[in-house]
Design a protein around this motif. Structure first.
Motif, mmCIF file in Angstrom:
data_model
loop_
_atom_site.group_PDB
_atom_site.id
_atom_site.type_symbol
_atom_site.label_atom_id
_atom_site.label_comp_id
_atom_site.label_asym_id
_atom_site.label_seq_id
_atom_site.Cartn_x
_atom_site.Cartn_y
_atom_site.Cartn_z
ATOM 1 N N VAL A 1 29.118 -32.764 40.212
ATOM 2 C CA VAL A 1 29.190 -33.792 39.174
ATOM 3 C C VAL A 1 29.847 -33.195 37.939
ATOM 4 C CG1 VAL A 1 27.888 -35.385 37.724
ATOM 5 C CG2 VAL A 1 27.106 -34.904 40.052
ATOM 6 N N ALA B 1 31.037 -34.069 33.897
ATOM 7 C CA ALA B 1 30.865 -34.975 32.755
ATOM 8 C C ALA B 1 32.160 -35.016 31.956
ATOM 9 C CB ALA B 1 29.718 -34.504 31.877
ATOM 10 N N THR C 1 21.186 -35.111 36.300
ATOM 11 C CA THR C 1 22.289 -34.327 35.758
ATOM 12 C C THR C 1 22.222 -34.382 34.238
ATOM 13 O OG1 THR C 1 23.636 -34.838 37.692
ATOM 14 C CG2 THR C 1 24.794 -34.049 35.730
ATOM 15 N N SER D 1 21.713 -38.146 33.071
ATOM 16 C CA SER D 1 22.080 -39.268 33.922
ATOM 17 C C SER D 1 20.902 -40.227 34.045
ATOM 18 C CB SER D 1 22.522 -38.778 35.308
ATOM 19 O OG SER D 1 21.477 -38.089 35.961
ATOM 20 N N PHE E 1 29.882 -39.654 34.148
ATOM 21 C CA PHE E 1 29.589 -38.650 35.165
ATOM 22 C C PHE E 1 30.387 -39.036 36.396
ATOM 23 C CE2 PHE E 1 25.627 -38.157 32.656
ATOM 24 C CZ PHE E 1 25.683 -36.786 32.438
ATOM 25 N N THR F 1 27.665 -29.023 33.121
ATOM 26 C CA THR F 1 26.662 -29.905 33.700
ATOM 27 C C THR F 1 25.644 -29.063 34.454
ATOM 28 O OG1 THR F 1 28.017 -30.264 35.666
ATOM 29 C CG2 THR F 1 28.182 -31.903 33.922
#
Length: 158
Positions: free
Chosen positions: A148, A150, A88, A140, A110, A80
């Motif tokens: 964050v 994924a 993101t 995102s 996410f 990410t």
């Protein structure tokens, strides 16, 4: 369950904003904890609404795929990153193990460091030749903060 996760995320945002707002209050009339709480509730509500909308859109996109097969094992995600717009982003690579050209619909979750769902994104990797891989970039729906991660929620080859 996505609604529950959205409420948890909204509650965390609300508590953080209330704490920040209350910490910034002064005796000179520059703001009140009540005003900060009201603003935080509004932001938390918008975040929850955004997550619910994204989750519903993911469901609609998956329902529109006819004759698809589970392809989670054929999808890999890159690291990410934050793109130029502050959202993101992650590279999605889908490997086509079928003997004809196929496309993939991939639902990405996410999540923050605590595993709370922050956003849901759907990306399509189109027209991947037999035995080859194709890529797409998932972004995102809004700016996400903190760490964050994924994850592939669902992947369908069709």
């Amino acid at each position: 369950m996505p609604g529950h996760m959205g409420r948890s995320t909204a509650a965390a945002v609300l508590m953080a904003l209330v704490a920040v707002g209350a910490g910034g209050c002064s005796d000179d009339g520059g703001g009140s904890a009540k005003e900060a709480a009201s603003a935080a509730a509004s932001v938390g509500s918008r975040a929850a609404d955004s997550l619910a909308s994204a989750t519903a859109e993911a469901g609609r996109r998956l329902e529109s795929v006819k004759g698809g097969v589970d392809a989670e094992d054929d999808v890999k995600l890159g690291a990410t990153r934050t793109d130029d717009s502050g959202r993101t982003a992650v590279t999605v690579t889908a490997h086509n193990t079928a003997d004809t050209e196929k496309s993939f619909v991939v639902v990405l979750d996410f999540r923050d460091g605590g595993g709370n769902l922050l956003d849901v994104v759907v990306v399509t990797v189109r027209d991947v030749a037999a035995g080859k891989s194709g890529t797409a970039t998932a972004r995102s729906n809004r700016t996400l903060s903190g760490t964050v991660k994924a994850e592939v929620g669902t992947a369908v080859r069709y």
